[in-house]
Design a protein around this motif. Structure first.
Motif, PDB file in Angstrom:
ATOM      1  N   SER A  66       3.016 -10.496   8.145  1.00 30.93           N
ATOM      2  CA  SER A  66       4.226  -9.786   7.594  1.00 30.93           C
ATOM      3  C   SER A  66       5.092 -10.389   6.787  1.00 30.93           C
ATOM      4  O   SER A  66       5.201 -11.903   6.863  1.00 30.93           O
ATOM      5  N   LYS A 101      -1.775  -3.917   7.367  1.00 28.89           N
ATOM      6  CA  LYS A 101      -0.729  -4.618   6.635  1.00 28.89           C
ATOM      7  C   LYS A 101       0.529  -3.949   6.731  1.00 28.89           C
ATOM      8  O   LYS A 101       0.843  -2.887   6.351  1.00 28.89           O
ATOM      9  N   THR A 102       1.710  -4.628   7.252  1.00 27.12           N
ATOM     10  CA  THR A 102       2.875  -4.146   7.179  1.00 27.12           C
ATOM     11  C   THR A 102       3.686  -3.901   5.855  1.00 27.12           C
ATOM     12  O   THR A 102       3.266  -4.807   5.003  1.00 27.12           O
ATOM     13  N   SER A 103       4.306  -3.113   5.716  1.00 28.20           N
ATOM     14  CA  SER A 103       5.277  -2.826   4.599  1.00 28.20           C
ATOM     15  C   SER A 103       6.531  -2.370   5.117  1.00 28.20           C
ATOM     16  O   SER A 103       6.940  -2.328   6.072  1.00 28.20           O
ATOM     17  N   LYS A 133      -5.102   0.433   2.135  1.00 28.55           N
ATOM     18  CA  LYS A 133      -4.554   0.166   1.173  1.00 28.55           C
ATOM     19  C   LYS A 133      -5.152   0.801  -0.312  1.00 28.55           C
ATOM     20  O   LYS A 133      -4.216   1.114  -1.125  1.00 28.55           O
ATOM     21  N   SER A 147      -7.346  -2.328   6.903  1.00 30.44           N
ATOM     22  CA  SER A 147      -6.318  -2.713   6.043  1.00 30.44           C
ATOM     23  C   SER A 147      -7.006  -2.334   4.557  1.00 30.44           C
ATOM     24  O   SER A 147      -5.988  -1.899   3.780  1.00 30.44           O
ATOM     25  N   TYR A 154       2.770   1.911   0.185  1.00 29.36           N
ATOM     26  CA  TYR A 154       3.057   0.631  -0.348  1.00 29.36           C
ATOM     27  C   TYR A 154       3.833   0.709  -1.762  1.00 29.36           C
ATOM     28  O   TYR A 154       4.474  -0.249  -2.049  1.00 29.36           O
ATOM     29  N   ASN A 155       3.488   1.747  -2.465  1.00 30.40           N
ATOM     30  CA  ASN A 155       4.212   1.872  -3.936  1.00 30.40           C
ATOM     31  C   ASN A 155       5.625   2.711  -3.779  1.00 30.40           C
ATOM     32  O   ASN A 155       6.341   3.041  -4.654  1.00 30.40           O
ATOM     33  N   HIS A 156       5.668   2.961  -2.338  1.00 30.17           N
ATOM     34  CA  HIS A 156       7.179   3.729  -2.069  1.00 30.17           C
ATOM     35  C   HIS A 156       7.400   5.131  -2.855  1.00 30.17           C
ATOM     36  O   HIS A 156       8.393   5.370  -3.264  1.00 30.17           O
ATOM     37  N   GLY A 203      -2.464   4.914   1.404  1.00 29.55           N
ATOM     38  CA  GLY A 203      -1.927   3.436   1.134  1.00 29.55           C
ATOM     39  C   GLY A 203      -1.396   3.355  -0.021  1.00 29.55           C
ATOM     40  O   GLY A 203      -0.158   2.869   0.022  1.00 29.55           O
ATOM     41  N   ARG A 204      -1.673   3.764  -1.237  1.00 29.89           N
ATOM     42  CA  ARG A 204      -1.113   3.600  -2.457  1.00 29.89           C
ATOM     43  C   ARG A 204       0.182   4.115  -2.589  1.00 29.89           C
ATOM     44  O   ARG A 204       1.344   3.669  -2.895  1.00 29.89           O
TER      45      ARG A 204
END
Length: 292
Positions: free
Chosen positions: A263, A165-167, A125, A121, A134-136, A130-131
């Motif tokens: 989650s 880790k889910t997002s 991340k 994870s 998670y930052n879309h 990952g960045r």
């Protein structure tokens, strides 16, 4: 790369000095990555994600899936003066290759070089992938209703295992305890999609035997070798047919240890909507009940 032979073996085979071979390997791997990665591992745009999703739906019957993500340990000899930074939970030294794969056993994005002791994870991340997830800001397509339905709009997602880790754009299976039929079906459908990244790692190892044993090189050279192997893998996938015996789910690389917080409520609800869809007339498969 193909044989996994040591520099000492290559020294006798080609009658070149070990230091010369070392320089050749590092420089050649670096140049291959620099010259090939923009063509064979380009940063995906929205059209590319939609192309990947179409293939996942065709092969795995998982709509709105735009990639399968996983991390694997690349075994190395302990670098001098590094303490336990590269010592992983499997009791050997490694770096981590984190990757997103498509449904054609190709790498879509990779991150190389995290310490072996780091959990899955945290590697994801902290990686550029990952960045962006998670930052879309990975230019994913906007949410759309699932096929055969009129809403609500559902996001396009990456699929991973329990380690992640889910997002809003990454989902993982339900915990195996106390599952009803709908959630077991969801786990089955997600596993069918996620195995694409496992098979991709397996093909990588079967072609490039350097990954079957600890790599005895400087850590910066190891990074170049891994990136070279990844880009050559994609190059070959575009040039030669895929043989069925190359599709190996056991990649001989160890997965990263599981870790991750629970989650969020919104993400859990989104996963529940996928689960409900897979059990509905619009999304069910005729054979899925036989495999849960």
């Amino acid at each position: 790369m193909a044989t996994g032979d040591s520099f000492t073996s290559l020294h006798y085979h080609f009658r070149l000095g070990i230091s010369t071979i070392s320089t050749i390997v590092k420089d050649t791997c670096k140049v291959l990555w620099e010259e090939l990665h923009e063509e064979f591992i380009p940063t995906p745009n929205r059209d590319k994600w939609l192309e990947i999703e179409k293939k996942f739906n065709e092969v795995c019957q998982f709509p709105h899936c735009i990639g399968a993500v996983d991390g694997k340990h690349i075994r190395i000899i302990k670098p001098p003066g590094t303490g336990s930074e590269f010592f992983n939970y499997k009791k050997y030294f490694s770096i981590v290759l984190m990757a997103i794969a498509d449904a054609q056993y190709r790498f879509v994005a990779v991150d190389v070089g995290a310490y072996g002791r780091t959990n899955d994870s945290m590697v994801f991340k902290n990686s550029f992938m990952g960045r962006r997830v998670y930052n879309h800001d990975f230019d994913f397509p906007p949410p759309q209703p699932l096929p055969g339905t009129d809403g609500p709009p559902m996001p396009y997602v990456l699929v991973g295992d329990e380690a992640f880790k889910t997002s809003g754009n990454l989902i993982k299976p339900y915990s195996s305890r106390g599952l009803d039929a709908s959630r077991r079906i969801f786990n089955y459908r997600l596993t069918r999609a996620r195995r694409m990244v496992e098979c991709t790692f397996g093909i990588l190892v079967s072609k490039w035997r350097v990954f079957t044993k600890p790599i005895q090189l400087k850590i910066e050279t190891v990074d170049e070798v891994v990136k070279c192997g990844v880009v050559l893998h994609n190059f070959l996938r575009s040039k030669e047919p895929l043989l069925i015996d190359q599709i190996l789910e056991d990649s001989e690389m160890r997965s990263i240890t599981s870790f991750g917080p629970r989650s969020s409520i919104a993400v859990a609800a989104m996963r529940d909507q996928f689960a409900a869809y897979f059990s509905s007339p619009a999304g069910r498969l005729a054979w899925q009940e036989h495999y849960i």
